[in-house]
Motif scaffolding. Structure first.
Motif, PDB file in Angstrom:
ATOM      1  N   GLY A  15       1.149  11.687  -8.955  1.00  0.00           N
ATOM      2  CA  GLY A  15      -0.123  11.220  -8.421  1.00  0.00           C
ATOM      3  C   GLY A  15      -0.668  12.116  -7.332  1.00  0.00           C
ATOM      4  O   GLY A  15      -1.141  13.217  -7.584  1.00  0.00           O
ATOM      5  N   LEU A  16      -0.560  11.676  -6.104  1.00  0.00           N
ATOM      6  CA  LEU A  16      -1.163  12.375  -4.978  1.00  0.00           C
ATOM      7  C   LEU A  16      -0.317  13.553  -4.499  1.00  0.00           C
ATOM      8  O   LEU A  16       0.901  13.455  -4.437  1.00  0.00           O
ATOM      9  N   SER A  17      -0.998  14.621  -4.132  1.00  0.00           N
ATOM     10  CA  SER A  17      -0.310  15.753  -3.503  1.00  0.00           C
ATOM     11  C   SER A  17      -0.079  15.402  -2.037  1.00  0.00           C
ATOM     12  O   SER A  17      -0.645  14.441  -1.512  1.00  0.00           O
ATOM     13  N   GLN A  18       0.714  16.208  -1.350  1.00  0.00           N
ATOM     14  CA  GLN A  18       0.966  15.956   0.070  1.00  0.00           C
ATOM     15  C   GLN A  18      -0.341  16.010   0.858  1.00  0.00           C
ATOM     16  O   GLN A  18      -0.578  15.189   1.738  1.00  0.00           O
ATOM     17  N   ASP A  19      -1.200  16.954   0.533  1.00  0.00           N
ATOM     18  CA  ASP A  19      -2.496  17.047   1.219  1.00  0.00           C
ATOM     19  C   ASP A  19      -3.346  15.805   0.963  1.00  0.00           C
ATOM     20  O   ASP A  19      -4.005  15.292   1.870  1.00  0.00           O
ATOM     21  N   ALA A  32       4.934   5.494  -5.185  1.00  0.00           N
ATOM     22  CA  ALA A  32       5.179   5.454  -6.625  1.00  0.00           C
ATOM     23  C   ALA A  32       4.228   6.382  -7.362  1.00  0.00           C
ATOM     24  O   ALA A  32       4.635   7.123  -8.261  1.00  0.00           O
ATOM     25  N   GLU A  33       2.964   6.362  -6.975  1.00  0.00           N
ATOM     26  CA  GLU A  33       1.981   7.231  -7.613  1.00  0.00           C
ATOM     27  C   GLU A  33       2.302   8.698  -7.337  1.00  0.00           C
ATOM     28  O   GLU A  33       2.218   9.548  -8.218  1.00  0.00           O
ATOM     29  N   PHE A  51       0.836  -1.194   0.000  1.00  0.00           N
ATOM     30  CA  PHE A  51       0.000   0.000   0.000  1.00  0.00           C
ATOM     31  C   PHE A  51       0.878   1.255   0.000  1.00  0.00           C
ATOM     32  O   PHE A  51       0.681   2.155  -0.812  1.00  0.00           O
ATOM     33  N   VAL A  52       1.853   1.305   0.903  1.00  0.00           N
ATOM     34  CA  VAL A  52       2.734   2.473   1.001  1.00  0.00           C
ATOM     35  C   VAL A  52       3.593   2.611  -0.251  1.00  0.00           C
ATOM     36  O   VAL A  52       3.749   3.712  -0.791  1.00  0.00           O
TER      37      VAL A  52
END
Length: 72
Positions: free
Chosen positions: A36-40, A30-31, A24-25
């Motif tokens: 992919g995801l922002s820090q927020d 990687a994303e 999961f982590v």
């Protein structure tokens, strides 16, 4: 390569409840690294980790994590 994460206890417990927390982590990292995801978005996801948690029935995961990691 080895990466060590220092998480608050409550968040670590939620993460440990996932069927494959390591994967999961890694997938999230990687994303994130590929746009992919922002820090927020990371924090929103991790704070709501119970929403994606699955009851595996494993009651000794914290004590025998090395045993279960070997099964990956």
């Amino acid at each position: 390569m080895q990466i060590t994460l220092d998480l608050p206890d409550q968040l670590a417990e939620k993460l440990a409840a996932l069927p494959d927390p390591r994967r999961f982590v890694i997938d999230l990292l990687a994303e994130s690294l590929t746009g992919g995801l922002s820090q927020d978005e990371w924090w929103v996801l991790l704070e709501d980790i119970e929403g994606v948690a699955v009851d595996t029935g494993v009651t000794d995961l914290a004590e025998r994590h090395d045993h279960y990691l070997g099964a990956i």
